[in-house]
Scaffold this active site. Structure first.
Site, PDB file in Angstrom:
ATOM      1  N   HIS A 122       1.020  -1.588  -0.432  1.00 11.23           N
ATOM      2  CA  HIS A 122      -0.564   0.256   0.282  1.00 11.23           C
ATOM      3  C   HIS A 122       0.959   1.364   0.036  1.00 11.23           C
ATOM      4  CE1 HIS A 122      -3.533   2.345   0.136  1.00 11.23           C
ATOM      5  NE2 HIS A 122      -3.783   0.942   1.142  1.00 11.23           N
ATOM      6  N   ARG A 123       2.291   1.308   0.008  1.00  8.09           N
ATOM      7  CA  ARG A 123       2.748   2.218  -0.270  1.00  8.09           C
ATOM      8  C   ARG A 123       2.948   2.930  -1.211  1.00  8.09           C
ATOM      9  NH1 ARG A 123       8.570  -0.505   3.009  1.00  8.09           N
ATOM     10  NH2 ARG A 123       8.363  -1.285   1.146  1.00  8.09           N
TER      11      ARG A 123
END
Length: 419
Positions: free
Chosen positions: A392-393
């Site tokens: 999710h980064r």
């Protein structure tokens, strides 16, 4: 000469101590690509190709070493005689430790054998390794003080901050000198005892590497998105191309690669937590279960290869994986991973994100499903569920949804896969 443990990150490092009076010369030969990080800390001796007393020529294979992904033949870079084997078959040794003694001449044989006996008389490596695991000490960070740099239990205890045991005379003070006793600090809770009859099975080198990667993955913030895909068309295509040697794995890998070409952020990587980069190639790693572990052979440039060449490449990779002959670039260069359990009847599952990759796709089985169209009419269509786990980064929900929509469109209209 002392033959040292021969690799870092699956690339050989052969260390030879050249015994030339006054025995001061030291030769280190390396074959390590500068971009390859060092991840190997120890390895296992699978078998010695040569026996003690054999005459060796430069370039000959001497010993087979098990890395975390493959078995590798280790060559000697010097002529000589294998005077003694220090680490036997089935034993492990840390990177840089001596595993055998190589004499230049017959006159050096006795001296070499004496040194080998001295090494064997030291504390055993398996004992030190077990102690390191018990005290959670990284064996790679321990400096060995034993013969030929072997790590002893005392080295591990020192690294763990455990004070050496005092002798009985020093440990028992006289009554006059005895200090007031202090309550002992509470001890840390010990591990639960094993059930009677339980068997302890140490991890293989491959299992240890997989475990390490899985724990490392826990530090990455991930999320998961599922998507149902109509598989009637790709199932029909598979029946057509199967006689030509094409596998469902190759079809799915090709579909994933074509979708990634349109959504490069899903093929991106973040390794330092401060930045990410777009990979210049689309390399699809595919999870394969083999005896004693799991490995992910990589279909490099999968978007550029035609379906039939991709299938041939996949067949070759699987054969090499099962014989433990994969080269490092054939299993550590993936930019996206595909895991398919559909052949086992699994309808859905989540996969753990491999370190250094942006996403992994888990593919379930294609199963008949009752669906309703826009007019309310019912029909039966084959559906397969795919779940993608992403970092999710760098990948957001909208990115993953768009990628899965493209993937579904390719699978449901698979003509582009054969172009």
């Amino acid at each position: 000469m002392a033959v040292s443990f021969p690799f870092q990150d699956h690339h050989f490092v052969l260390l030879l101590r050249l015994h030339v009076p006054p025995m001061a010369a030291l030769h280190i030969l390396r074959r390590i690509p500068p971009q390859a990080p060092s991840t190997m800390t120890e390895g296992k001796i699978v078998s010695w190709i040569k026996s003690e007393g054999d005459v060796l020529s430069k370039g000959e294979s001497v010993v087979v070493v098990e890395s975390d992904k493959a078995d590798m033949d280790v060559e000697t870079f010097y002529d000589g005689i294998l005077a003694a084997i220090v680490v036997g078959e089935g034993e492990t040794a840390p990177v840089g430790a001596a595993i055998g003694i190589l004499a230049e001449t017959e006159a050096e044989l006795e001296e070499a054998k004496t040194k080998a006996k001295a090494a064997d008389s030291g504390s055993s490596k398996p004992e030190a390794s077990a102690l390191a695991k018990q005290h959670k000490v990284d064996i790679a960070s321990v400096v060995g003080t034993g013969p030929f740099g072997r790590i002893t239990p005392a080295d591990v205890e020192a690294a763990a901050g455990i004070q050496p045991k005092k002798t009985a005379a020093a440990a028992v003070p006289t009554p006059a000198a005895a200090a007031p006793s202090k309550p002992a600090p509470p001890s840390a809770p010990s591990a639960l005892p094993l059930l009677p009859g339980s068997t302890v099975v140490p991890f293989t080198t491959m299992q240890a590497a997989v475990a390490k990667n899985m724990v490392e993955s826990l530090s990455v913030p991930t999320f998961r998105v599922g998507y149902p895909v109509n598989s009637d068309a790709i199932d029909a295509l598979y029946e057509k191309v199967k006689p030509k040697g094409v596998t469902m794995t190759a079809l799915l890998a090709k579909a994933v690669a074509l979708a990634l070409a349109q959504h490069p952020v899903v093929n991106a990587s973040c390794k330092d937590g401060k930045s990410f980069y777009y990979n210049s190639s689309i390399n699809i790693a595919v999870a394969v279960a083999i005896d004693g572990g799991l490995i992910t052979p990589v279909l490099q440039d999968a978007d550029k290869l035609d379906l039939y060449l991709l299938s041939q490449k996949w067949k070759e990779l699987v054969e090499k994986a099962r014989s433990k002959q994969l080269q490092p670039h054939e299993y550590n260069s993936g930019t996206f991973t595909l895991s398919n359990l559909g052949m086992f009847g699994v309808d859905r599952f989540d996969a753990i994100l491999p370190p250094g990759q942006g996403a992994i796709m888990a593919v379930g089985a294609s199963k008949p499903t009752v669906v309703a169209d826009a007019d309310g009419f019912f029909s039966v269509k084959s559906k397969m569920l795919v779940n993608v786990t992403a970092d999710h980064r760098i990948v957001y929900g909208a990115d993953l949804a768009a990628f899965l929509k493209t993937f579904a469109k390719i699978v449901e209209n698979p003509e582009s896969l054969t172009l």
